[in-house]
Design a protein around this motif. Structure first.
Motif, PDB file in Angstrom:
ATOM      1  N   ALA A  98     -30.633 124.548 -27.255  1.00 62.12           N
ATOM      2  CA  ALA A  98     -31.474 124.228 -26.104  1.00 62.12           C
ATOM      3  C   ALA A  98     -31.561 122.723 -25.888  1.00 62.12           C
ATOM      4  O   ALA A  98     -31.525 122.244 -24.756  1.00 62.12           O
ATOM      5  N   ALA A  99     -31.646 121.957 -26.977  1.00 63.87           N
ATOM      6  CA  ALA A  99     -31.709 120.510 -26.866  1.00 63.87           C
ATOM      7  C   ALA A  99     -30.411 119.949 -26.300  1.00 63.87           C
ATOM      8  O   ALA A  99     -30.421 119.022 -25.500  1.00 63.87           O
ATOM      9  N   ALA A 101     -28.357 121.572 -24.348  1.00 70.28           N
ATOM     10  CA  ALA A 101     -28.276 121.980 -22.940  1.00 70.28           C
ATOM     11  C   ALA A 101     -29.110 121.043 -22.059  1.00 70.28           C
ATOM     12  O   ALA A 101     -28.704 120.713 -20.950  1.00 70.28           O
ATOM     13  N   GLU A 102     -30.277 120.617 -22.554  1.00 70.58           N
ATOM     14  CA  GLU A 102     -31.118 119.695 -21.794  1.00 70.58           C
ATOM     15  C   GLU A 102     -30.468 118.316 -21.692  1.00 70.58           C
ATOM     16  O   GLU A 102     -30.552 117.668 -20.657  1.00 70.58           O
ATOM     17  N   ALA A 103     -29.840 117.874 -22.776  1.00 70.36           N
ATOM     18  CA  ALA A 103     -29.226 116.547 -22.807  1.00 70.36           C
ATOM     19  C   ALA A 103     -27.945 116.501 -21.969  1.00 70.36           C
ATOM     20  O   ALA A 103     -27.601 115.465 -21.423  1.00 70.36           O
TER      21      ALA A 103
END
Length: 104
Positions: A98-99, A101-103
């Motif tokens: 998830a991290a 994907a956000e970055a």
């Protein structure tokens, strides 16, 4: 009368046949959407508690002893330390994905 090496060859062929049929059965079950293996004993509440307990500097065994399975045949029992470790590792992997994907 069959020779020992002939029996060994037949036994090897039989093992391969059983292995192939087992793999075909697993693949067929996956395609039908059926799970392979035993039912999960973990849930979101157990994960939340397990994520909180390491803050108290407890070992995996101590964390597992404080958690209780709430569903299925093992209801009321404690999960094993490897189950707790796997649950925490899977959570960490999901958070890392998830991290990323956000970055990205």
């Amino acid at each position: 009368m069959a020779q020992p090496h002939e029996l060994a060859a037949l036994s090897g062929m039989e093992r391969e046949y059983i292995r192939d049929r087992t793999l075909e059965g697993r693949e067929s079950a996956r395609k039908r959407g059926q799970g392979i293996g035993s039912a999960s004993v973990t849930d979101d509440d157990m994960l939340a508690m397990a994520l909180h307990l390491p803050d108290q500097e407890l070992s995996l065994r101590e964390i597992a002893a404080r958690l209780v399975i709430t569903k299925g045949r093992k209801k009321g029992q404690h999960p094993s330390a490897p189950t707790v470790m796997r649950m925490l590792r899977e959570h960490d992997e999901k958070m890392a994905v998830a991290a990323l994907a956000e970055a990205g």
